[in-house]
Design a protein around this motif. Sequence first.
Motif, short mmCIF file in Angstrom:
data_model
loop_
_atom_site.label_atom_id
_atom_site.label_comp_id
_atom_site.label_asym_id
_atom_site.label_seq_id
_atom_site.Cartn_x
_atom_site.Cartn_y
_atom_site.Cartn_z
N UNK A 38 -4.70 3.66 13.16
CA UNK A 38 -3.58 4.26 12.79
C UNK A 38 -3.10 5.16 13.82
N UNK A 81 -13.10 -7.68 12.02
CA UNK A 81 -13.69 -7.66 10.77
C UNK A 81 -15.09 -8.56 10.82
N UNK A 104 0.70 -5.38 9.45
CA UNK A 104 1.25 -4.44 8.54
C UNK A 104 2.67 -4.33 8.86
N UNK A 131 -9.49 -0.61 10.97
CA UNK A 131 -7.94 -0.74 11.19
C UNK A 131 -7.77 0.55 11.68
N UNK A 190 -4.86 -3.59 12.96
CA UNK A 190 -6.16 -4.32 12.31
C UNK A 190 -6.63 -4.58 13.50
N UNK A 240 -7.22 -5.51 0.71
CA UNK A 240 -7.66 -4.42 1.35
C UNK A 240 -7.89 -3.25 0.21
N UNK A 282 -9.97 3.65 10.36
CA UNK A 282 -10.39 3.53 9.02
C UNK A 282 -11.19 2.14 8.95
N UNK A 320 -12.08 -5.87 2.21
CA UNK A 320 -11.11 -7.00 1.78
C UNK A 320 -11.64 -7.89 1.00
N UNK A 331 -14.20 -11.61 13.88
CA UNK A 331 -12.69 -12.01 14.01
C UNK A 331 -11.90 -10.74 14.73
N UNK A 338 0.88 -1.05 0.20
CA UNK A 338 0.16 0.08 -0.21
C UNK A 338 0.76 1.17 0.11
N UNK A 367 -0.17 1.07 11.66
CA UNK A 367 -1.42 0.36 11.14
C UNK A 367 -1.61 -0.78 11.94
N UNK A 415 -6.19 7.74 3.44
CA UNK A 415 -6.30 6.47 3.75
C UNK A 415 -5.07 5.64 2.73
N UNK A 459 -5.16 -14.67 10.42
CA UNK A 459 -5.60 -13.76 11.04
C UNK A 459 -4.77 -13.62 12.40
N UNK A 468 1.71 -5.91 4.13
CA UNK A 468 0.49 -6.46 4.85
C UNK A 468 0.25 -7.73 4.34
N UNK A 524 -11.05 1.70 1.05
CA UNK A 524 -10.94 2.38 2.55
C UNK A 524 -11.92 3.47 2.58
N UNK A 556 -4.65 -9.91 10.64
CA UNK A 556 -3.90 -9.12 9.58
C UNK A 556 -3.00 -8.25 10.25
#
Lengths: 107, 123
Positions: free
Chosen positions: B41, B52, A98, B39, B49, B110, B98, B102, B62, A36, B47, A43, A94, A89, B113, A96
Amino acid sequence: DIQMTQSPSSLSASVGDRVTITCRASQSMSTYLNWYQQKPGKAPKLLIYVASSLQSGVPSRFSGSGSGTDFTLTISSLQPEDFATYYCQQSYSSPRTFGQGTKVEIK
Amino acid sequence: QVQLQQSGPGLVKPSQTLSLTCAISGDTVSTNTTTWNWIRQSPSRGLEWLGRTYYRSKWYNDYAVSVKSRVTINPDTSKNHFSLQLNSVTPEDTAMYYCAREYYDGPGRLDYWGQGTLVTVSS
């Protein structure tokens, strides 16, 4: 959890330079790796998925490679709009996770 | 074209609940090729997570271990959105939040966003 480590944390480069950013995973994860780009106040934007597939609309100067634990993002000829922070990432498991980011600055 | 529009307060008092909503257009929260993520930051955590929700014949959630005891992510099929609730917030929960889609056609990515919501935890 899979830990993602990017290097370098920051770099200075000039327009036209070839830039390479590395991402290392704490365990093997095939090609379940995404890249990313994030600019200030925005974002993150998907550039590369499954390690080497270019997201629609992303310039072809961006490319990705790697599998297992070691991955690379390459910008073949740096453009003014590419100065930003880049993140890897993993989507292998799980949670997830980065990388910590690589800031690409103007030299 | 998928769009995610976030809404919710930017200031939350310590010990209270942070609540954000992500409205989806151009897709459906109950499709079986997506998951819907939150997510955050911050300078200290990068970042992170949070969790979800997704539908695969039934709904699943999850969550990240770091927030699992305090977080709930819920879909709302009637409004085509999903929400984040984070209980008992502290100043360490101050961050840009954010929502993100996914997408799966194999491994996930992802690809869309929300615009982000800066949430400050302060009295």
